[in-house]
Design a protein around this motif. Structure first.
Motif, PDB file in Angstrom:
ATOM      1  N   GLU A   1      51.339 -18.957 -32.552  1.00 39.04           N
ATOM      2  CA  GLU A   1      51.764 -17.722 -31.437  1.00 39.04           C
ATOM      3  C   GLU A   1      50.658 -16.809 -31.068  1.00 39.04           C
ATOM      4  O   GLU A   1      50.576 -16.196 -30.369  1.00 39.04           O
ATOM      5  CB  GLU A   1      52.450 -17.123 -31.566  1.00 39.04           C
ATOM      6  N   LEU A   2      49.604 -16.845 -32.247  1.00 39.31           N
ATOM      7  CA  LEU A   2      48.729 -15.720 -32.577  1.00 39.31           C
ATOM      8  C   LEU A   2      47.229 -16.424 -33.223  1.00 39.31           C
ATOM      9  O   LEU A   2      47.989 -17.414 -33.467  1.00 39.31           O
ATOM     10  CB  LEU A   2      49.178 -14.814 -33.614  1.00 39.31           C
ATOM     11  N   THR A   3      46.741 -16.315 -32.732  1.00 38.59           N
ATOM     12  CA  THR A   3      45.013 -16.729 -32.698  1.00 38.59           C
ATOM     13  C   THR A   3      44.301 -15.819 -33.748  1.00 38.59           C
ATOM     14  O   THR A   3      43.720 -14.614 -33.558  1.00 38.59           O
ATOM     15  CB  THR A   3      44.045 -17.029 -31.629  1.00 38.59           C
ATOM     16  N   THR A   4      43.536 -16.068 -34.641  1.00 37.35           N
ATOM     17  CA  THR A   4      42.788 -15.920 -35.998  1.00 37.35           C
ATOM     18  C   THR A   4      41.227 -16.723 -35.934  1.00 37.35           C
ATOM     19  O   THR A   4      41.784 -17.577 -36.674  1.00 37.35           O
ATOM     20  CB  THR A   4      43.507 -15.176 -37.029  1.00 37.35           C
ATOM     21  N   LEU A   5      40.370 -15.604 -36.172  1.00 38.49           N
ATOM     22  CA  LEU A   5      39.657 -17.011 -36.939  1.00 38.49           C
ATOM     23  C   LEU A   5      38.774 -16.366 -37.697  1.00 38.49           C
ATOM     24  O   LEU A   5      38.843 -14.794 -38.061  1.00 38.49           O
ATOM     25  CB  LEU A   5      38.452 -16.789 -35.642  1.00 38.49           C
ATOM     26  N   VAL A   6      38.861 -16.928 -38.492  1.00 39.63           N
ATOM     27  CA  VAL A   6      38.605 -16.432 -40.232  1.00 39.63           C
ATOM     28  C   VAL A   6      36.579 -16.904 -40.676  1.00 39.63           C
ATOM     29  O   VAL A   6      36.632 -18.043 -40.734  1.00 39.63           O
ATOM     30  CB  VAL A   6      39.205 -16.332 -40.992  1.00 39.63           C
ATOM     31  N   PHE A   7      36.214 -15.921 -40.956  1.00 37.86           N
ATOM     32  CA  PHE A   7      34.274 -16.566 -41.593  1.00 37.86           C
ATOM     33  C   PHE A   7      35.122 -15.428 -42.977  1.00 37.86           C
ATOM     34  O   PHE A   7      34.552 -14.425 -43.470  1.00 37.86           O
ATOM     35  CB  PHE A   7      33.417 -16.002 -41.319  1.00 37.86           C
ATOM     36  N   THR A   8      34.473 -16.703 -44.425  1.00 34.29           N
ATOM     37  CA  THR A   8      34.247 -16.080 -45.388  1.00 34.29           C
ATOM     38  C   THR A   8      33.390 -17.329 -46.017  1.00 34.29           C
ATOM     39  O   THR A   8      32.571 -18.336 -45.309  1.00 34.29           O
ATOM     40  CB  THR A   8      35.586 -16.410 -46.316  1.00 34.29           C
ATOM     41  N   PRO A   9      32.450 -17.016 -46.887  1.00 39.00           N
ATOM     42  CA  PRO A   9      31.264 -17.418 -47.824  1.00 39.00           C
ATOM     43  C   PRO A   9      31.512 -18.841 -47.702  1.00 39.00           C
ATOM     44  O   PRO A   9      31.139 -19.827 -47.435  1.00 39.00           O
ATOM     45  CB  PRO A   9      31.146 -17.006 -48.800  1.00 39.00           C
TER      46      PRO A   9
END
Length: 352
Positions: free
Chosen positions: A110-118
């Protein structure tokens, strides 16, 4: 677009209510102050799971039994609220606009989240399984009608492997393998086609974003072909010996190259970081173009190892992908003025 987040007993936060501005939000604070915990909470509240751990108990404040994340925002100007409750000794629960969802992880549809972590550098520097998983998640976001394919293929593969083990143990005949071989072939071909289409969509924006960041002549390449019934039948003896299926998209590789070099083995850590950031920006751009609702982009400690020119380029690009929330130890890390500057101290966040 996230307008606000409320945390209760989540990680280092006892209770927090925070309003967020549209556009680029910079979250600053000393190491260990709770910047990453805030981004993690936003990921839990929009995707139903943490990008850092699969243990819900690790998300709950050390002397509490439950934690809660409530995210309020807008989808195409329509008010949207998500509420995720976590417990040490019970399954997590999620509600979308007051209605329960069948699983918290269902929120990602339903929802879109993109993430960058080390630790996302593993997408480039890790083994093939990490890249396959990353590509399959992108497939689900960019080609939602084919999002079930990786799971469907995995289920058929599991059934074929179980049949192989039964045959090896003398509990079944080789004929019992045929239906699952055919199923693996059909779903394997569909999965490879969807992966190739996903890579084709990502290729141009990935190359453009990488070029902006100084990583030249980049390409994404899929290494592997769909298995056929004849190929799988020809290696049955080897599969029986190893106890599993030794051919198919569950073993394929996705190469990430710059100037002909495989960045997994021949790229510096800086180049690997730039490649992961370029992938994230490319997908964010595609999602914004293909949907009227741009993704939420979370970047944890993405600026620390970039020089001033690359920080400026990344900051400018983030201003065009929707709402982006970036952490850094100080405001000087971002060359451009953010829409909102937040300062984190242990257990609290204030607008600067």
């Amino acid at each position: 677009m996230v307008d606000g987040v409320t945390l209760r007993e989540f990680r280092s936060y006892r209770e927090l209510q925070l309003q967020l501005e549209p556009g680029l939000v910079l979250v600053t604070g000393a190491n260990g102050a709770g910047k990453t915990n805030l981004l993690e909470a936003l990921h839990v509240g929009t995707q139903g799971f943490s990008p850092r751990t699969r243990s819900d108990a690790h998300l709950v404040h050390h002397d509490a039994d439950h934690a809660r994340v409530t995210v309020a925002g807008r989808r195409e100007a329509v008010p949207t609220t998500v509420d995720v409750t976590l417990a040490r000794h019970a399954p997590k629960r999620a509600r979308l606009n007051g209605a329960p969802v069948r699983s918290a992880e269902h929120l990602r549809t339903e929802l879109t989240t993109l993430v960058f972590t080390p630790d996302r550098l593993a997408v480039v520097k890790g083994g093939p399984a990490v890249r396959r998983a990353y590509l399959d998640r992108s497939l689900g976001r960019l080609l939602p009608s084919r999002a079930p394919l990786p799971l469907e293929y995995g289920a058929a593969l599991g059934q074929r492997n179980a049949a192989i083990r039964r045959i090896s143990a003398g509990h079944a005949t080789r004929d019992s393998l045929s239906p699952w071989t055919e199923r693996v072939v059909v779903l394997g071909a569909a999965l490879v086609a969807a992966r190739l289409e996903t890579l084709a969509l990502l290729a141009r924006p990935f190359a453009e974003r990488a070029e902006e960041l100084g990583l030249t002549e980049t390409e994404l390449a899929y290494e592997g072909d769909p298995p056929s019934v004849d190929e799988l039948d020809a290696r049955v003896d080897r599969d029986l010996e190893r106890g599993s299926t030794g051919l198919g998209p569950h073993l394929h590789e996705i190469a990430i190259r710059s100037r002909g070099r495989d960045l997994r083995t021949l790229g510096s850590q800086g180049e690997q970081r730039l490649a992961v950031l370029a992938l994230l920006l490319a997908e964010a751009e595609l999602l914004a173009d293909r949907s009227r609702v741009p993704p939420l982009v979370l970047l944890d400690d993405a600026l620390s190892e970039l020089d001033a020119d690359r920080r400026r380029i990344l900051s400018a690009r983030l201003g065009h992908v929707g709402q982006a929330i970036v952490t850094a130890t100080g405001a000087e890390a971002m060359p451009l003025a953010p829409a909102q500057l937040l300062v984190v101290t242990p257990g609290s966040v204030r607008a600067a």
